[in-house]
Design a protein around this motif. Sequence first.
Motif, PDB file in Angstrom:
ATOM      1  N   ASP A 250      83.423  59.687  34.598  1.00 20.33           N
ATOM      2  CA  ASP A 250      83.042  57.814  34.050  1.00 20.33           C
ATOM      3  C   ASP A 250      81.920  57.108  34.489  1.00 20.33           C
ATOM      4  O   ASP A 250      81.017  56.901  33.145  1.00 20.33           O
ATOM      5  CB  ASP A 250      84.368  57.293  34.307  1.00 20.33           C
ATOM      6  N   VAL A 251      81.711  57.502  36.044  1.00 21.02           N
ATOM      7  CA  VAL A 251      80.602  56.934  36.431  1.00 21.02           C
ATOM      8  C   VAL A 251      79.383  57.413  35.418  1.00 21.02           C
ATOM      9  O   VAL A 251      78.404  56.597  35.201  1.00 21.02           O
ATOM     10  CB  VAL A 251      80.396  56.042  38.224  1.00 21.02           C
ATOM     11  N   LYS A 252      79.379  59.289  35.819  1.00 21.89           N
ATOM     12  CA  LYS A 252      77.952  59.553  35.394  1.00 21.89           C
ATOM     13  C   LYS A 252      77.847  59.016  34.310  1.00 21.89           C
ATOM     14  O   LYS A 252      76.262  59.111  33.886  1.00 21.89           O
ATOM     15  CB  LYS A 252      77.933  60.945  35.416  1.00 21.89           C
ATOM     16  N   HIS A 253      78.842  59.509  33.847  1.00 25.91           N
ATOM     17  CA  HIS A 253      78.525  59.052  31.550  1.00 25.91           C
ATOM     18  C   HIS A 253      78.165  57.764  32.009  1.00 25.91           C
ATOM     19  O   HIS A 253      77.249  57.051  30.467  1.00 25.91           O
ATOM     20  CB  HIS A 253      79.969  59.220  31.159  1.00 25.91           C
ATOM     21  N   ALA A 254      78.390  56.725  32.161  1.00 27.76           N
ATOM     22  CA  ALA A 254      77.892  55.507  32.269  1.00 27.76           C
ATOM     23  C   ALA A 254      77.297  55.136  32.532  1.00 27.76           C
ATOM     24  O   ALA A 254      75.894  54.281  31.842  1.00 27.76           O
ATOM     25  CB  ALA A 254      78.437  54.229  32.722  1.00 27.76           C
ATOM     26  N   LEU A 255      76.169  55.520  33.570  1.00 33.22           N
ATOM     27  CA  LEU A 255      74.545  55.920  33.839  1.00 33.22           C
ATOM     28  C   LEU A 255      73.842  56.867  32.775  1.00 33.22           C
ATOM     29  O   LEU A 255      72.725  56.401  32.853  1.00 33.22           O
ATOM     30  CB  LEU A 255      74.550  55.949  35.024  1.00 33.22           C
TER      31      LEU A 255
ATOM     32  N   GLN B 113      70.035  56.773  28.752  1.00 28.99           N
ATOM     33  CA  GLN B 113      69.389  56.280  27.489  1.00 28.99           C
ATOM     34  C   GLN B 113      69.124  55.327  26.649  1.00 28.99           C
ATOM     35  O   GLN B 113      67.952  55.524  25.985  1.00 28.99           O
ATOM     36  CB  GLN B 113      70.354  57.513  26.655  1.00 28.99           C
ATOM     37  N   SER B 114      69.392  54.108  27.393  1.00 30.04           N
ATOM     38  CA  SER B 114      69.771  52.818  26.146  1.00 30.04           C
ATOM     39  C   SER B 114      68.633  52.101  26.638  1.00 30.04           C
ATOM     40  O   SER B 114      67.305  51.700  26.166  1.00 30.04           O
ATOM     41  CB  SER B 114      70.667  51.673  26.484  1.00 30.04           C
ATOM     42  N   VAL B 115      68.483  52.461  28.242  1.00 34.26           N
ATOM     43  CA  VAL B 115      66.318  52.181  28.884  1.00 34.26           C
ATOM     44  C   VAL B 115      65.762  52.943  28.196  1.00 34.26           C
ATOM     45  O   VAL B 115      64.310  51.955  27.980  1.00 34.26           O
ATOM     46  CB  VAL B 115      67.427  51.673  30.136  1.00 34.26           C
ATOM     47  N   ASN B 116      65.688  54.153  27.343  1.00 36.94           N
ATOM     48  CA  ASN B 116      64.189  55.224  27.400  1.00 36.94           C
ATOM     49  C   ASN B 116      64.573  54.398  25.703  1.00 36.94           C
ATOM     50  O   ASN B 116      63.480  54.764  25.650  1.00 36.94           O
ATOM     51  CB  ASN B 116      64.938  56.409  27.572  1.00 36.94           C
TER      52      ASN B 116
ATOM     53  N   ALA C 191      60.970  51.911  22.185  1.00 36.95           N
ATOM     54  CA  ALA C 191      61.135  50.920  21.165  1.00 36.95           C
ATOM     55  C   ALA C 191      59.670  49.670  21.579  1.00 36.95           C
ATOM     56  O   ALA C 191      58.991  50.137  20.358  1.00 36.95           O
ATOM     57  CB  ALA C 191      62.032  50.244  21.132  1.00 36.95           C
ATOM     58  N   GLY C 192      60.009  50.069  22.867  1.00 40.17           N
ATOM     59  CA  GLY C 192      59.202  48.946  23.496  1.00 40.17           C
ATOM     60  C   GLY C 192      57.550  49.141  23.420  1.00 40.17           C
ATOM     61  O   GLY C 192      55.859  48.603  22.442  1.00 40.17           O
ATOM     62  N   GLN C 193      57.576  50.320  23.479  1.00 40.86           N
ATOM     63  CA  GLN C 193      56.048  50.650  23.566  1.00 40.86           C
ATOM     64  C   GLN C 193      55.339  51.497  21.875  1.00 40.86           C
ATOM     65  O   GLN C 193      53.806  50.825  21.608  1.00 40.86           O
ATOM     66  CB  GLN C 193      55.804  52.528  23.820  1.00 40.86           C
ATOM     67  N   ALA C 194      56.216  51.814  21.273  1.00 38.05           N
ATOM     68  CA  ALA C 194      55.771  51.873  19.698  1.00 38.05           C
ATOM     69  C   ALA C 194      55.485  50.121  19.040  1.00 38.05           C
ATOM     70  O   ALA C 194      54.695  50.507  18.105  1.00 38.05           O
ATOM     71  CB  ALA C 194      56.637  51.714  18.154  1.00 38.05           C
ATOM     72  N   ALA C 195      55.838  49.116  19.115  1.00 37.16           N
ATOM     73  CA  ALA C 195      55.727  47.856  18.960  1.00 37.16           C
ATOM     74  C   ALA C 195      54.650  47.299  19.482  1.00 37.16           C
ATOM     75  O   ALA C 195      53.405  46.868  18.856  1.00 37.16           O
ATOM     76  CB  ALA C 195      57.098  46.936  19.256  1.00 37.16           C
ATOM     77  N   PHE C 196      54.674  47.607  20.701  1.00 38.93           N
ATOM     78  CA  PHE C 196      53.296  47.089  21.012  1.00 38.93           C
ATOM     79  C   PHE C 196      51.949  47.965  20.198  1.00 38.93           C
ATOM     80  O   PHE C 196      51.040  47.317  20.649  1.00 38.93           O
ATOM     81  CB  PHE C 196      53.107  46.999  22.935  1.00 38.93           C
TER      82      PHE C 196
ATOM     83  N   ARG D 197      59.526  52.259  36.590  1.00 33.81           N
ATOM     84  CA  ARG D 197      60.081  52.214  35.665  1.00 33.81           C
ATOM     85  C   ARG D 197      61.047  53.499  36.526  1.00 33.81           C
ATOM     86  O   ARG D 197      59.992  54.652  36.870  1.00 33.81           O
ATOM     87  CB  ARG D 197      60.981  52.111  34.460  1.00 33.81           C
ATOM     88  N   GLN D 198      62.260  53.810  37.532  1.00 33.28           N
ATOM     89  CA  GLN D 198      62.728  55.041  38.024  1.00 33.28           C
ATOM     90  C   GLN D 198      64.155  55.778  37.322  1.00 33.28           C
ATOM     91  O   GLN D 198      64.682  54.282  37.119  1.00 33.28           O
ATOM     92  CB  GLN D 198      62.890  54.636  39.528  1.00 33.28           C
ATOM     93  N   PRO D 199      64.173  56.814  36.899  1.00 38.59           N
ATOM     94  CA  PRO D 199      65.149  56.944  36.276  1.00 38.59           C
ATOM     95  C   PRO D 199      66.288  56.821  37.139  1.00 38.59           C
ATOM     96  O   PRO D 199      66.209  56.307  38.340  1.00 38.59           O
ATOM     97  CB  PRO D 199      65.126  58.596  36.525  1.00 38.59           C
ATOM     98  N   ILE D 200      67.544  57.050  36.526  1.00 34.47           N
ATOM     99  CA  ILE D 200      69.258  56.253  37.322  1.00 34.47           C
ATOM    100  C   ILE D 200      68.923  58.124  37.899  1.00 34.47           C
ATOM    101  O   ILE D 200      69.367  58.752  36.617  1.00 34.47           O
ATOM    102  CB  ILE D 200      69.455  56.052  35.894  1.00 34.47           C
ATOM    103  N   VAL D 201      69.288  57.718  39.409  1.00 30.39           N
ATOM    104  CA  VAL D 201      69.669  59.554  39.470  1.00 30.39           C
ATOM    105  C   VAL D 201      70.885  60.013  39.849  1.00 30.39           C
ATOM    106  O   VAL D 201      72.044  58.863  40.028  1.00 30.39           O
ATOM    107  CB  VAL D 201      69.510  59.584  40.807  1.00 30.39           C
ATOM    108  N   THR D 202      71.553  60.513  39.485  1.00 33.82           N
ATOM    109  CA  THR D 202      73.479  61.198  39.348  1.00 33.82           C
ATOM    110  C   THR D 202      73.848  61.821  39.964  1.00 33.82           C
ATOM    111  O   THR D 202      74.639  62.311  39.802  1.00 33.82           O
ATOM    112  CB  THR D 202      74.168  60.866  37.620  1.00 33.82           C
ATOM    113  N   ASN D 203      73.116  62.435  40.066  1.00 36.24           N
ATOM    114  CA  ASN D 203      73.259  63.733  41.180  1.00 36.24           C
ATOM    115  C   ASN D 203      73.616  63.694  42.466  1.00 36.24           C
ATOM    116  O   ASN D 203      74.693  64.883  43.122  1.00 36.24           O
ATOM    117  CB  ASN D 203      72.521  64.673  41.123  1.00 36.24           C
TER     118      ASN D 203
END
Length: 190
Positions: free
Chosen positions: A129-134, A139-142, A147-152, A174-180
Amino acid sequence: MNFEQAYNALVNAIKRNVAIPVIVGEVTTVNSNFTCDITPVDGGPVYHDIRLKASVDADEKGLIIIPSVGASVILVRIGHDENNAYVLAASKIDRYFIKTESGITLELTSSGELHINGNAFKGVLKHDDVKHALDTLQQSVNLIVGAGQAAFQALSVLDGGASASAFNAGISARQPIVTNNLQNPKVKHG
């Protein structure tokens, strides 16, 4: 008589086929000092302060089984001393308590909770469940970053790319979220 002496006496009695004084009773009270009071089913006098742990000292180390009030129990007298007895088994358990020599504690409560060294940190997380939430958060952050990059980038025609450069510089750390590495393979639950 200490635990080792009581154990040796029990072993020697078994070897000699000597009857060990055993009483069946009902727990009437459980005391905070790891003792309980027991009323024998044969109508005999109440036994007070019967040990729930092997030793008589104040140390809480070892395995301690705390019976529920009203539980049927088997009481074993140590030697022939009616004032020196131990609860051998119980029909209903309120909690189990284990404390090792190194101080690690485990407590299994009647509500089904397992407390490891207390319960200050609440429950153990469910790895999947924690891995799925992270992963969903990543994905939301990406998507937001994209969207920010496209707008700017679209604004680049107005400011010569200054907004896009500033945005990209801001998100470059920005660092990716590590779930492993979320799971401790030595602790299992479920």
